[in-house]
Design an enzyme around this catalytic site. Structure first.
Site, PDB file in Angstrom:
ATOM      1  N   HIS A  36       0.849  -1.202   0.000  1.00  0.00           N
ATOM      2  CA  HIS A  36       0.000   0.000   0.000  1.00  0.00           C
ATOM      3  C   HIS A  36       0.880   1.246   0.000  1.00  0.00           C
ATOM      4  O   HIS A  36       2.087   1.162   0.250  1.00  0.00           O
ATOM      5  CB  HIS A  36      -0.894   0.029   1.250  1.00  0.00           C
TER       6      HIS A  36
ATOM      7  N   ARG B  42       8.146  -9.024  15.075  1.00  0.00           N
ATOM      8  CA  ARG B  42       8.500  -7.640  14.720  1.00  0.00           C
ATOM      9  C   ARG B  42       7.541  -6.694  15.424  1.00  0.00           C
ATOM     10  O   ARG B  42       6.335  -6.964  15.497  1.00  0.00           O
ATOM     11  CB  ARG B  42       8.368  -7.474  13.197  1.00  0.00           C
TER      12      ARG B  42
HETATM   13  C1  LIG Z   1      -7.536  -1.260   4.046  1.00  0.00           C
HETATM   14  C2  LIG Z   1      -7.368  -0.125   4.665  1.00  0.00           C
HETATM   15  C3  LIG Z   1      -6.616   0.034   5.952  1.00  0.00           C
HETATM   16  C4  LIG Z   1      -6.295   1.527   5.942  1.00  0.00           C
HETATM   17  C5  LIG Z   1      -7.599   2.068   5.417  1.00  0.00           C
HETATM   18  C6  LIG Z   1      -7.799   1.213   4.169  1.00  0.00           C
HETATM   19  O1  LIG Z   1      -9.130   1.192   3.705  1.00  0.00           O
HETATM   20  C7  LIG Z   1      -6.832   1.703   3.081  1.00  0.00           C
HETATM   21  C8  LIG Z   1      -5.599   2.442   3.687  1.00  0.00           C
HETATM   22  C9  LIG Z   1      -5.098   1.779   4.968  1.00  0.00           C
HETATM   23  C10 LIG Z   1      -4.108   2.637   5.740  1.00  0.00           C
HETATM   24  C11 LIG Z   1      -2.631   2.394   5.361  1.00  0.00           C
HETATM   25  C12 LIG Z   1      -1.752   3.331   6.189  1.00  0.00           C
HETATM   26  C13 LIG Z   1      -2.142   3.367   7.680  1.00  0.00           C
HETATM   27  O2  LIG Z   1      -1.698   2.167   8.296  1.00  0.00           O
HETATM   28  C14 LIG Z   1      -3.679   3.506   7.851  1.00  0.00           C
HETATM   29  C15 LIG Z   1      -4.049   3.737   9.315  1.00  0.00           C
HETATM   30  C16 LIG Z   1      -4.196   4.575   6.943  1.00  0.00           C
HETATM   31  O3  LIG Z   1      -4.413   5.742   7.212  1.00  0.00           O
HETATM   32  O4  LIG Z   1      -4.455   4.047   5.700  1.00  0.00           O
HETATM   33  C17 LIG Z   1      -4.337   2.289   7.195  1.00  0.00           C
HETATM   34  C18 LIG Z   1      -5.865   2.156   7.293  1.00  0.00           C
HETATM   35  C19 LIG Z   1      -6.314   1.302   8.492  1.00  0.00           C
HETATM   36  O5  LIG Z   1      -5.592   0.378   8.905  1.00  0.00           O
HETATM   37  O6  LIG Z   1      -7.416   1.549   8.974  1.00  0.00           O
HETATM   38  O1  LIG Z   2       4.692  -2.318  10.383  1.00  0.00           O
HETATM   39  C1  LIG Z   2       5.436  -1.832   9.540  1.00  0.00           C
HETATM   40  O2  LIG Z   2       6.642  -1.942   9.567  1.00  0.00           O
HETATM   41  C2  LIG Z   2       4.815  -1.033   8.408  1.00  0.00           C
HETATM   42  C3  LIG Z   2       3.314  -1.003   8.491  1.00  0.00           C
HETATM   43  C4  LIG Z   2       2.695   0.009   7.600  1.00  0.00           C
HETATM   44  O3  LIG Z   2       3.170   0.245   6.520  1.00  0.00           O
HETATM   45  C5  LIG Z   2       1.495   0.717   8.042  1.00  0.00           C
HETATM   46  O4  LIG Z   2       1.019   0.453   9.168  1.00  0.00           O
HETATM   47  O5  LIG Z   2       0.996   1.579   7.279  1.00  0.00           O
HETATM   48 FE   LIG Z   3       2.257   1.965   5.582  1.00  0.00          FE
END
Ligand SMILES: C=C1C[C@]23C[C@@]1(O)CC[C@H]2[C@@]12CC[C@H](O)[C@@](C)(C(=O)O1)[C@H]2[C@@H]3C(=O)O
Ligand SMILES: O=C(O)CCC(=O)C(=O)O
Ligand SMILES: [Fe+2]
Length: 327
Positions: free
Chosen positions: A200, A267
């Site tokens: 992502h 981890r």
């Molecule tokens: C699948 C998902 C988890 C996420 C929200 C989403 O719909 C798409 C983006 C995902 C993400 C990736 C970065 C961060 O870890 C996060 C908190 C964010 O802002 O976007 C996560 C979201 C999540 O885990 O809720």
């Molecule tokens: O846990 C990690 O090292 C990366 C996880 C990550 O990319 C995220 O939480 O968006």
């Molecule tokens: Fe990330």
């Protein structure tokens, strides 16, 4: 979560056992105490959207004390941890990431910086945990702002705080995440690779990641290859997020990344995602346009976030907001 059988791991994604190369030397290292930091930051953001930071000023003592408390939380029985869940979107989560069908070999805590969380749900040491978290978040936010100011200088933007003011705003929508990836012994036996956290890009402006010394993080390069990032528990790893890609009109690239589960060691990672206030318009900075058209339609962080939370992890979320070039 640590005990598993084939049936329990079937739901996870495996990737072909083609080892990603570890090119420790490829990953830019920025020493924040050196005068060339701003130039190195800009180069790294253009080329990789990713770099490692040393001499960051966050005391190791504060880091390890928080890490110890987080590990204590994750070692509680599942039913105790689940009192702090499910994440909607904040709280304790296990295996499921987001609400659209993504799963990974991970459990986590997700917190928002401007929302009151009921810490009494986070184990019996919750007061200590809360204090350590608050002081860690303050230090990391300061580092994020320093880096964003160096970035603005490196880009020769007059207004040095053009990015950092968004994180300093009291309405800043920043998120903190602690991820725990238990060792997955089945992988050690089969020599397979399983997804801990699927690929992502981070939607916010900037993410500051710090982990223990267990490998797993990989980044995707422009040439289409994945490289493993050698872990370094003394350093921070910085990701350009989608919003910064837009603000620089595509000059900086948000980096695609993922985490693979480890067969031998667990981890623990802690990530601060610096985001703007919900009402903030995310658009290219005029000084970076140099007569060029914006590559993106106008949107607010609220609109982007709404669309993000309806997407799958691997989706190209900025795709919806790209302008189709007139031919
Ligand atoms: C699948 C998902 C988890 C996420 C929200 C989403 O719909 C798409 C983006 C995902 C993400 C990736 C970065 C961060 O870890 C996060 C908190 C964010 O802002 O976007 C996560 C979201 C999540 O885990 O809720
Ligand atoms: O846990 C990690 O090292 C990366 C996880 C990550 O990319 C995220 O939480 O968006
Ligand atoms: Fe990330």
């Amino acid at each position: 979560m640590a005990s598993l059988s084939k049936t329990t791991t079937e739901q996870y994604s495996y990737i072909k056992n083609r080892m990603a190369s570890t090119f420790a030397s490829t990953i830019p290292i920025v020493d924040l105490s050196k005068p060339d930091a701003k130039t190195l930051i800009v180069n790294a953001c253009e080329e990789f959207g990713f770099f490692k930071v040393i001499n960051h000023g966050v005391p190791m003592e504060a880091i390890s004390r928080l890490e110890t408390e987080a590990l204590k939380f994750f070692s509680l029985p599942l039913n105790e941890k689940e009192k702090a869940g499910p994440p909607n979107p904040f709280g304790y989560g296990s295996k499921r990431i987001g609400h659209n069908g993504d799963v990974g070999w991970v459990e986590y805590l997700l917190l928002n910086n401007n929302q009151e969380h009921d810490f009494s749900l986070y184990g019996k040491n919750h007061e200590k945990f809360r204090c350590l978290l608050n002081s860690y978040m303050c230090s990391v936010k300061k580092m994020a702002c320093d880096i964003l100011e160096l970035m603005a200088e490196g880009l020769k933007i007059q207004q040095k705080n053009v990015f950092s003011k968004l994180l300093r705003d009291k309405e800043s929508d920043s998120v903190f995440r602690v991820n725990h990836y238990p060792a997955c012994p089945e992988l050690a036996v089969n020599g397979e690779n399983m997804i801990g956290f699927g690929e992502h890009t981070d939607p916010q402006i900037i993410s500051l990641l710090r982990s223990n010394n267990t490998s797993g993080l990989q980044i995707y390069l422009r040439d289409g290859s994945w490289i493993s990032v050698p872990p370094d528990h003394n350093s921070f790893f910085i990701n350009v997020g989608d919003s910064l890609q837009v603000m620089t009109n595509g000059r900086f690239r948000s980096v695609r990344h993922r985490v693979l589960a480890n067969g031998f060691k667990s981890r623990l990672s802690m990530i601060y995602f610096g985001g703007p206030p919900l009402s903030e318009k995310i658009a290219p900075l005029p000084s970076l346009m140099k007569g060029k058209e914006s590559l993106y339609k106008e949107f607010t962080w609220f609109e982007y976030k709404n669309s993000t939370y309806g997407s799958r992890l691997a989706d190209n979320r900025l795709g919806h907001f790209e302008r189709i070039a007139a031919s």
